[in-house]
Design a protein around this motif. Structure first.
Motif, PDB file in Angstrom:
ATOM      1  N   GLY A 299      -2.759  20.811 -16.782  1.00  0.00           N
ATOM      2  CA  GLY A 299      -1.942  21.669 -17.524  1.00  0.00           C
ATOM      3  C   GLY A 299      -1.078  22.052 -18.341  1.00  0.00           C
ATOM      4  O   GLY A 299      -0.120  20.977 -18.075  1.00  0.00           O
ATOM      5  N   VAL A 300      -0.119  22.560 -19.476  1.00  0.00           N
ATOM      6  CA  VAL A 300       1.172  23.160 -20.045  1.00  0.00           C
ATOM      7  C   VAL A 300       1.416  24.276 -19.580  1.00  0.00           C
ATOM      8  O   VAL A 300       0.856  25.879 -19.811  1.00  0.00           O
ATOM      9  N   THR A 301       2.660  24.494 -19.123  1.00  0.00           N
ATOM     10  CA  THR A 301       3.056  24.976 -18.787  1.00  0.00           C
ATOM     11  C   THR A 301       4.087  25.595 -19.868  1.00  0.00           C
ATOM     12  O   THR A 301       5.186  24.703 -20.355  1.00  0.00           O
ATOM     13  N   VAL A 302       4.581  26.720 -20.691  1.00  0.00           N
ATOM     14  CA  VAL A 302       5.919  26.965 -21.795  1.00  0.00           C
ATOM     15  C   VAL A 302       6.581  27.615 -21.527  1.00  0.00           C
ATOM     16  O   VAL A 302       6.469  28.985 -20.805  1.00  0.00           O
ATOM     17  N   VAL A 303       7.751  27.238 -21.348  1.00  0.00           N
ATOM     18  CA  VAL A 303       8.436  27.167 -21.110  1.00  0.00           C
ATOM     19  C   VAL A 303       9.575  27.930 -22.156  1.00  0.00           C
ATOM     20  O   VAL A 303      10.428  26.759 -22.988  1.00  0.00           O
TER      21      VAL A 303
END
Length: 452
Positions: free
Chosen positions: A2-6
């Motif tokens: 998955g991808v974490t948005v920062v």
């Protein structure tokens, strides 16, 4: 997976952080974090589930470890004002993985992107951008555009020494270039952008000042003092006439930066060039006969410029001509603390002996040394102060009869008519073809390999 948005790149005083957070936190299964030195102020309402990464250490808390709070394999660094679009983050991730080039960065944006090449030369404290992409479509070293979205593998991001420094795109592109990473540009991966009213004049001034402060701080972290832009412009981050020079007292002819594997900062070379050009013009106008001495003559012959690791400029002058120059005459008569001329250069009698020194300014002690020589009855040129430098030797006046111009530091400087003979008399045979640092016993240009 998955991808974490920062969200890291935003201003406290005027932002669209709340709207950006709402948009990306609406994506199913996408963690969203705000990364900052402190909580945004004025306070910003975080949607449910949005976390906060505090980056600034404080005495009452354990040291921040942002890498421990991101559990996905990929992280997307999203700028303030961007809006989520279904499938775009996953597309960036898939394109990055499909490239199969090891570590890298995937980029999209809220507008058009321009692919750039980037060469970072730490030894010269310089980053150089140039237009055009590589032979591989979409593979760049940097991109230029509005509100760039950056996607990396989490392990790659946190392997960098400055993973979340601002401005983020510049910080990551420079660190990636130093490691040979590619940047995968997807110009058609366009994230919608919020419609925001134009900034007021005061807010625009604050935004520009903050951007400049961030860029200067980043360049200090990255050890860069000059950027050459793709359009040929330049940005400078080192010393100037109103500041101290970039290095302190030099011991054993070896500045600290040589021990750290670097050459003279480009801002210091620029100041030395300005000082040398000014001094030469003043001497010529006054009728003072001068010539390039020692390492400065060596630089003129090798490069037409100052040697890239030199930290001052040396000129010889005829002692009998000193009184022709008003500034030299003034300090000879005892000008306390030196005499500042109309252009801010400071002329003084050197404390170390019978010679003169012209500083870039009172603040910046980059300098040109003027060595007064005189002719002995046998035709030998000598002087009264010898500091034990390798080039400190007497020489026949015939080398100066006549003097000849040589390109040096952006102007034409006077030099002995036989530069090679003069240099080999002072330094020994082969000195032009065999570069070396001033004191090889302390630091050599090329470290010797071990035996065998």
């Amino acid at each position: 997976p998955g991808v974490t948005v920062v969200l890291r790149d935003f201003d406290d005083f005027e932002n669209d952080l709340a709207g950006t957070l709402r948009s990306f936190s609406s994506l199913p299964g996408v963690p969203v974090l705000v990364a900052s030195e402190a909580l945004p102020y004025p306070p910003v309402p975080f949607p449910p589930g949005v976390g906060f990464l505090r980056l600034l250490p404080s005495a009452e808390r354990p040291p921040p470890r942002p890498e421990l709070q991101i559990r996905t394999l990929h992280v997307a660094l999203v700028p303030d004002g961007a809006r989520a679009a279904p499938g775009l983050l996953e597309r960036l991730r898939d394109e990055l993985e499909a490239a199969g080039t090891g570590a890298g960065i995937g980029t999209g944006g809220t507008g058009s992107l321009r692919c750039l090449q980037l060469r970072v030369e730490p030894r010269e404290w310089t980053a150089t951008y140039s237009p055009g992409s590589s032979a591989v479509p979409g593979r760049c070293q940097a991109v230029e555009g509005s509100s760039v979205v950056l996607l990396l593998r989490t392990r790659d991001l946190f392997s960098l020494p400055f993973p979340l420094s601002l401005p983020l795109p510049t910080a990551l592109f420079v660190q990636a270039a130093l490691r040979g990473w590619g940047v995968r540009a997807l110009p058609d991966a366009v994230f919608p952008a919020a419609r925001r009213p134009p900034l007021s004049p005061h807010a625009g001034w604050k935004a520009e000042r903050l951007a400049e402060e961030r860029r200067r701080r980043l360049m200090g972290e990255l050890g860069l003092k000059r950027e050459v832009l793709a359009d040929g412009g330049e940005r400078w981050y080192g010393c100037g006439k109103a500041t101290a020079r970039c290095f302190g007292t030099v011991h054993a002819d070896t500045p600290r930066y040589l021990l750290e594997g670097r050459w003279t900062p480009p801002c210091c070379l620029r100041g030395l060039r300005e000082t040398a050009r000014h001094v030469a013009a003043v001497l010529e106008a006054a009728g003072v006969r001068y010539w390039l001495e020692g390492g400065s003559l060596l630089g003129a012959v090798r490069h037409g410029d100052i040697i890239p690791w030199d930290y001052d400029v040396d000129l010889g002058i005829y002692r009998e001509d000193v009184g022709k120059c008003r500034w030299l005459a003034a300090v000879t008569e005892g000008g306390e603390g030196g005499v500042e001329d109309a252009e801010g250069f400071v002329w003084e009698k050197a404390a170390e002996g019978d010679f003169y020194r012209v500083h870039y300014s009172r603040s910046n002690r980059l300098h040109v040394d003027l060595w007064p020589f005189y002719r002995r009855p046998d035709g030998t040129m000598t002087k009264d102060t010898w500091l034990g430098h390798r080039q400190d030797v007497e020489f026949p006046e015939s080398y100066l009869l006549p003097r000849r111009p040589l390109p040096f530091a952006g102007f034409s400087a006077m030099a002995p008519h036989d530069p090679r003979g003069f240099l080999e008399l002072k330094f020994g045979p082969g000195v032009i073809e065999e570069p070396e640092y001033p004191n090889p016993a302390v630091k050599r240009l090329r470290e010797r390999r071990g035996k065998g």
